[in-house]
Design a protein around this motif. Sequence first.
Motif, PDB file in Angstrom:
ATOM      1  N   ARG A 259       0.851  -1.192   0.000  1.00  0.00           N
ATOM      2  CA  ARG A 259       0.000   0.000   0.000  1.00  0.00           C
ATOM      3  C   ARG A 259       0.882   1.235   0.000  1.00  0.00           C
ATOM      4  O   ARG A 259       1.843   1.322   0.773  1.00  0.00           O
ATOM      5  CB  ARG A 259      -0.909   0.010   1.212  1.00  0.00           C
ATOM      6  CG  ARG A 259      -1.881   1.186   1.228  1.00  0.00           C
ATOM      7  CD  ARG A 259      -2.865   1.073   2.362  1.00  0.00           C
ATOM      8  NE  ARG A 259      -3.833   2.162   2.333  1.00  0.00           N
ATOM      9  CZ  ARG A 259      -4.848   2.280   3.191  1.00  0.00           C
ATOM     10  NH1 ARG A 259      -5.023   1.367   4.126  1.00  0.00           N
ATOM     11  NH2 ARG A 259      -5.686   3.299   3.098  1.00  0.00           N
ATOM     12  N   VAL A 260       0.564   2.168  -0.868  1.00  0.00           N
ATOM     13  CA  VAL A 260       1.278   3.435  -0.939  1.00  0.00           C
ATOM     14  C   VAL A 260       0.373   4.512  -0.342  1.00  0.00           C
ATOM     15  O   VAL A 260      -0.745   4.719  -0.803  1.00  0.00           O
ATOM     16  CB  VAL A 260       1.653   3.794  -2.396  1.00  0.00           C
ATOM     17  CG1 VAL A 260       2.388   5.130  -2.436  1.00  0.00           C
ATOM     18  CG2 VAL A 260       2.523   2.691  -3.008  1.00  0.00           C
ATOM     19  N   ARG A 261       0.869   5.173   0.693  1.00  0.00           N
ATOM     20  CA  ARG A 261       0.122   6.244   1.344  1.00  0.00           C
ATOM     21  C   ARG A 261       0.668   7.599   0.917  1.00  0.00           C
ATOM     22  O   ARG A 261       1.803   7.707   0.448  1.00  0.00           O
ATOM     23  CB  ARG A 261       0.192   6.106   2.863  1.00  0.00           C
ATOM     24  CG  ARG A 261      -0.527   4.874   3.426  1.00  0.00           C
ATOM     25  CD  ARG A 261      -0.452   4.851   4.931  1.00  0.00           C
ATOM     26  NE  ARG A 261      -1.167   3.731   5.513  1.00  0.00           N
ATOM     27  CZ  ARG A 261      -2.451   3.722   5.826  1.00  0.00           C
ATOM     28  NH1 ARG A 261      -3.187   4.816   5.600  1.00  0.00           N
ATOM     29  NH2 ARG A 261      -3.020   2.660   6.367  1.00  0.00           N
ATOM     30  N   SER A 262      -0.139   8.612   1.135  1.00  0.00           N
ATOM     31  CA  SER A 262       0.285   9.970   0.783  1.00  0.00           C
ATOM     32  C   SER A 262       1.294  10.493   1.802  1.00  0.00           C
ATOM     33  O   SER A 262       1.396   9.976   2.921  1.00  0.00           O
ATOM     34  CB  SER A 262      -0.923  10.898   0.719  1.00  0.00           C
ATOM     35  OG  SER A 262      -1.460  11.070   2.026  1.00  0.00           O
ATOM     36  N   GLU A 263       2.013  11.553   1.430  1.00  0.00           N
ATOM     37  CA  GLU A 263       2.933  12.180   2.368  1.00  0.00           C
ATOM     38  C   GLU A 263       2.179  12.743   3.564  1.00  0.00           C
ATOM     39  O   GLU A 263       2.698  12.777   4.682  1.00  0.00           O
ATOM     40  CB  GLU A 263       3.719  13.296   1.665  1.00  0.00           C
ATOM     41  CG  GLU A 263       4.862  12.787   0.820  1.00  0.00           C
ATOM     42  CD  GLU A 263       5.787  13.909   0.380  1.00  0.00           C
ATOM     43  OE1 GLU A 263       5.320  15.063   0.308  1.00  0.00           O
ATOM     44  OE2 GLU A 263       6.968  13.641   0.116  1.00  0.00           O
ATOM     45  N   GLY A 264       0.937  13.193   3.325  1.00  0.00           N
ATOM     46  CA  GLY A 264       0.134  13.700   4.423  1.00  0.00           C
ATOM     47  C   GLY A 264      -0.122  12.640   5.480  1.00  0.00           C
ATOM     48  O   GLY A 264      -0.100  12.916   6.688  1.00  0.00           O
ATOM     49  N   ASP A 265      -0.348  11.394   5.042  1.00  0.00           N
ATOM     50  CA  ASP A 265      -0.514  10.288   5.996  1.00  0.00           C
ATOM     51  C   ASP A 265       0.749  10.089   6.813  1.00  0.00           C
ATOM     52  O   ASP A 265       0.689   9.769   8.006  1.00  0.00           O
ATOM     53  CB  ASP A 265      -0.862   8.995   5.250  1.00  0.00           C
ATOM     54  CG  ASP A 265      -2.275   8.997   4.692  1.00  0.00           C
ATOM     55  OD1 ASP A 265      -3.123   9.725   5.242  1.00  0.00           O
ATOM     56  OD2 ASP A 265      -2.515   8.288   3.702  1.00  0.00           O
ATOM     57  N   LEU A 266       1.905  10.275   6.162  1.00  0.00           N
ATOM     58  CA  LEU A 266       3.175  10.151   6.872  1.00  0.00           C
ATOM     59  C   LEU A 266       3.319  11.250   7.919  1.00  0.00           C
ATOM     60  O   LEU A 266       3.800  11.002   9.035  1.00  0.00           O
ATOM     61  CB  LEU A 266       4.335  10.209   5.872  1.00  0.00           C
ATOM     62  CG  LEU A 266       5.752  10.134   6.451  1.00  0.00           C
ATOM     63  CD1 LEU A 266       5.935   8.862   7.269  1.00  0.00           C
ATOM     64  CD2 LEU A 266       6.791  10.204   5.325  1.00  0.00           C
TER      65      LEU A 266
ATOM     66  N   SER B 200     -11.759  20.379   0.621  1.00  0.00           N
ATOM     67  CA  SER B 200     -10.681  19.715  -0.129  1.00  0.00           C
ATOM     68  C   SER B 200      -9.497  19.327   0.755  1.00  0.00           C
ATOM     69  O   SER B 200      -8.540  18.703   0.271  1.00  0.00           O
ATOM     70  CB  SER B 200     -10.188  20.631  -1.251  1.00  0.00           C
ATOM     71  OG  SER B 200     -11.234  20.956  -2.139  1.00  0.00           O
ATOM     72  N   ALA B 201      -9.540  19.693   2.024  1.00  0.00           N
ATOM     73  CA  ALA B 201      -8.412  19.427   2.928  1.00  0.00           C
ATOM     74  C   ALA B 201      -8.160  17.932   3.067  1.00  0.00           C
ATOM     75  O   ALA B 201      -9.101  17.117   3.065  1.00  0.00           O
ATOM     76  CB  ALA B 201      -8.677  20.046   4.290  1.00  0.00           C
ATOM     77  N   ARG B 202      -6.872  17.565   3.177  1.00  0.00           N
ATOM     78  CA  ARG B 202      -6.464  16.170   3.335  1.00  0.00           C
ATOM     79  C   ARG B 202      -5.614  16.028   4.592  1.00  0.00           C
ATOM     80  O   ARG B 202      -5.006  17.004   5.059  1.00  0.00           O
ATOM     81  CB  ARG B 202      -5.664  15.707   2.117  1.00  0.00           C
ATOM     82  CG  ARG B 202      -6.415  15.736   0.808  1.00  0.00           C
ATOM     83  CD  ARG B 202      -5.677  15.010  -0.290  1.00  0.00           C
ATOM     84  NE  ARG B 202      -4.332  15.491  -0.488  1.00  0.00           N
ATOM     85  CZ  ARG B 202      -3.789  15.730  -1.680  1.00  0.00           C
ATOM     86  NH1 ARG B 202      -4.512  15.572  -2.777  1.00  0.00           N
ATOM     87  NH2 ARG B 202      -2.548  16.132  -1.779  1.00  0.00           N
ATOM     88  N   PRO B 203      -5.559  14.819   5.146  1.00  0.00           N
ATOM     89  CA  PRO B 203      -4.697  14.606   6.309  1.00  0.00           C
ATOM     90  C   PRO B 203      -3.264  15.061   6.021  1.00  0.00           C
ATOM     91  O   PRO B 203      -2.725  14.799   4.955  1.00  0.00           O
ATOM     92  CB  PRO B 203      -4.769  13.099   6.528  1.00  0.00           C
ATOM     93  CG  PRO B 203      -6.118  12.722   6.006  1.00  0.00           C
ATOM     94  CD  PRO B 203      -6.326  13.603   4.808  1.00  0.00           C
ATOM     95  N   GLY B 204      -2.677  15.760   6.989  1.00  0.00           N
ATOM     96  CA  GLY B 204      -1.324  16.271   6.826  1.00  0.00           C
ATOM     97  C   GLY B 204      -1.270  17.741   6.482  1.00  0.00           C
ATOM     98  O   GLY B 204      -0.211  18.367   6.585  1.00  0.00           O
TER      99      GLY B 204
END
Length: 280
Positions: free
Chosen positions: A167-174, A233-237
């Motif tokens: 699974r590839v997560r977004s940088e925001g998840d990191l 539109s905001a995303r985690p991170g």
Amino acid sequence: MHETAPIAGSSTSTPARPRKARRTAATLVAALGLGLVPAVGTATAHAAPAATGTTSTSPVAAKATTTARTSLTVKRSTATTYEGRKGARLSIRLRNADAPVDGRVKIYDGRKLLRTLTAADRNDDGRLTLSYRLPKKLKVGKHTITLKFLPASSTDASTAKRTTKVRVRSEGDLVVRTAKRYVGTPYRYGGTTPRGFDCSGFTSYVYKKAGVAKLPRASSAQRGSGKVVSRKSARPGDLIWTPGHVAIYVGNGKQIDAPRPGKSIKVRSIWQSNPTFLRV
């Protein structure tokens, strides 16, 4: 002229044959007609005797060649990676009990071919280990990685296939994952280390630790560090900024931040009435 008298008990006509003799003669005639009994004066065909020491047998079918079964196993260094970062490393092991491993290993992401590796066992012991790192450019989401071994000769080895999932997560998840490590760390005015953080000291430390960006120290300066996005539109991170305070969005209407003196870092609901969302 005198007639000769017949001898007593004799007759000039052919004497009658017994019934058994007539049946035997009829049977013989029928046999001659069918060819079961050779006619008088004809030779009877006899099979030539087999040569001494030889035996007449049917041809024996050649023994079928059994294809050696090749085993393929794969291990991944991690099940989760992040966009733009090093991909998971695959350790690929091939084993063939009856012949050296010789062929190719094709690696697919879904139907897309990523790489073809040469599989040549130089030690000729039927064992081979290959290594491959998945590319950084894999899109965010779940991926099924398929590996196929194709032997150079179908008589020496069989094909083999295995799959593994990453699974590839977004940088925001990191960023969020990194931030959550410090839940419970006390608020400290001017703090920039895990011994204690203030709001902007916390956000700048987390972004740097995650390797995403180097943010300015002050919250007012962090306001210009990214692109403004809507709340929808905001995303985690993403950063959540208001005058005098900054936090990190974790999704579902929640944020993680260093609140104020006497409190500690925690995940809580967004309390700001009209915050600015920034994507760094």
